[in-house]
Design a protein around this motif. Structure first.
Motif, PDB file in Angstrom:
ATOM      1  N   GLY A 290      -7.952  15.341   2.744  1.00 49.77           N
ATOM      2  CA  GLY A 290      -8.961  15.115   3.772  1.00 49.77           C
ATOM      3  C   GLY A 290      -9.781  13.861   3.590  1.00 49.77           C
ATOM      4  O   GLY A 290     -10.749  13.642   4.326  1.00 49.77           O
TER       5      GLY A 290
ATOM      6  N   GLU B 109      -9.973  11.719   6.789  1.00 52.16           N
ATOM      7  CA  GLU B 109     -10.499  12.269   8.036  1.00 52.16           C
ATOM      8  C   GLU B 109     -11.750  11.488   8.421  1.00 52.16           C
ATOM      9  O   GLU B 109     -12.565  11.145   7.571  1.00 52.16           O
ATOM     10  CB  GLU B 109     -10.827  13.752   7.864  1.00 52.16           C
ATOM     11  N   ASN B 110     -11.915  11.232   9.700  1.00 51.47           N
ATOM     12  CA  ASN B 110     -13.048  10.428  10.181  1.00 51.47           C
ATOM     13  C   ASN B 110     -13.114   9.102   9.434  1.00 51.47           C
ATOM     14  O   ASN B 110     -14.144   8.719   8.869  1.00 51.47           O
ATOM     15  CB  ASN B 110     -14.369  11.195  10.033  1.00 51.47           C
TER      16      ASN B 110
END
Length: 338
Positions: A261, A264-265
């Motif tokens: 992750g 992510e973003n």
């Protein structure tokens, strides 16, 4: 919010070795590095760990952590610069007193980036990825390297601009010492997967991928917590540099980051120049950059001034940055926004 330390004139710099120290035969270089810093008007306090090195570390983990914690709590010391990186900094993280760290700049790269990233992620205190102490021993520094002082003197709410270097150092030549430590001979050219001019914005985070990848799955690499707690879910602009990995090892590490992750973003990825990235079965690093850009649908910049192929910019973990590439030239505007 992000907390930005400030480097003031006449500050006292602590030299400690949270990873590798300096062997006896190189003590003269460490002394020279300290004296160069003093000629800039700074005071220097060297810890015991800076002068020792055995079994791939300056000293046992608890001793390294104790000295680092002491310097971070000492009001007489305003900033910390390790001599250089190393191999086993990760051993000291569980003994770092994160809850009581004072706001001070820590500057370095390579293995030091493990400490930088862990501190920013856990505390929201900005840290500085840039030159190490031993690379400041020259009579003068190239313009790119020398910007560390101006960057770290920037106040909260202000901004500072850095430009890509004119030339970089292809290889070390220890037989030809010169007034400037680096021998800059090759034209610098920042590249993007798109082969077009690029603009990216986001909060900076990153370091040497060889070592920061080992923070995945630990409390020291909780990127989601960092985003939510300290940067109001703003996008992260990652900068990464490869010291020793082959292309397949680099690819595995990047996929693991994605699965964890970390991307992510994420608004973009930037990669420093590297003498590693050895192809495996014709699988090149350019292939990796292209795959990443397509998979994540974000810009990927490479061969920037960051990492083990000097010179390098001073990049602030936690700062908001605007990156531009135009005709192979790059600029980094960093905003010290809380």
């Amino acid at each position: 919010m992000i907390i930005y330390p400030i480097l003031e004139e006449g500050a006292t710099i602590g030299v400690t070795a949270p990873s590798s120290g300096v062997k006896a035969e190189l003590h003269d270089l460490l002394k020279l590095s300290c004296s160069r810093i003093q000629t800039k008007g700074f005071n220097v306090i060297c810890g015991d760990t800076a002068w020792t090195q055995e079994k791939a570390k300056s000293s046992p983990a608890k001793i390294r952590a104790k000295e680092f914690n002491a310097m971070m709590c000492d009001d007489k010391i305003n900033m910390i610069i390790p001599p250089w990186g190393g191999e086993l900094l990760i051993e000291i993280l569980e003994d770092i007193d994160f809850e009581n760290l004072k706001s001070k700049w820590i500057l370095g790269y390579s293995d030091t980036s493990v400490l930088l990233m862990a501190i920013t992620i856990k505390t929201g205190i900005a840290t500085a990825h840039g030159t190490n102490l031993m690379d400041l021993r020259g009579e003068y520094s190239d313009h790119t390297t020398a910007m560390w002082q101006a960057v770290l003197s920037t106040k909260t709410g202000e901004s500072i601009l850095q430009h890509s270097s004119l030339k970089y150092q292809k290889e070390w030549d220890y037989t030809a010492p010169s007034p400037c430590v680096f021998h800059l001979t090759e034209p610098t050219y920042w590249k993007a997967v798109s082969n077009m001019d690029v603009k990216i914005k986001g909060r900076l985070l990153g370091g040497c991928i060889d070592v920061i990848r080992h923070l995945i799955g630990t409390q020291y690499g909780d990127v989601r917590h960092f985003q939510q707690q300290f940067i109001h879910n703003e996008s992260i602009l990652w900068y990464l540099e490869n010291c020793e990995l082959t292309t397949t090892d680099l690819r595995r590490s990047l996929v693991q980051m994605k699965l964890a992750g970390w991307f992510e973003n994420c608004s973009g990825l930037m990669f420093g120049r590297s003498n590693a990235n050895q192809p495996v079965d014709n699988y090149t690093v350019e292939d990796i950059y292209k795959e990443l850009s397509e998979e994540l649908q974000i810009p990927v910049i490479y061969d920037m001034d960051c990492g083990h192929v000097p010179p390098q910019m001073t990049l602030i973990n936690g700062a908001y940055a605007e990156i531009e590439i135009e005709n192979g030239k790059g600029s980094v505007m960093q905003f010290f926004n809380p």
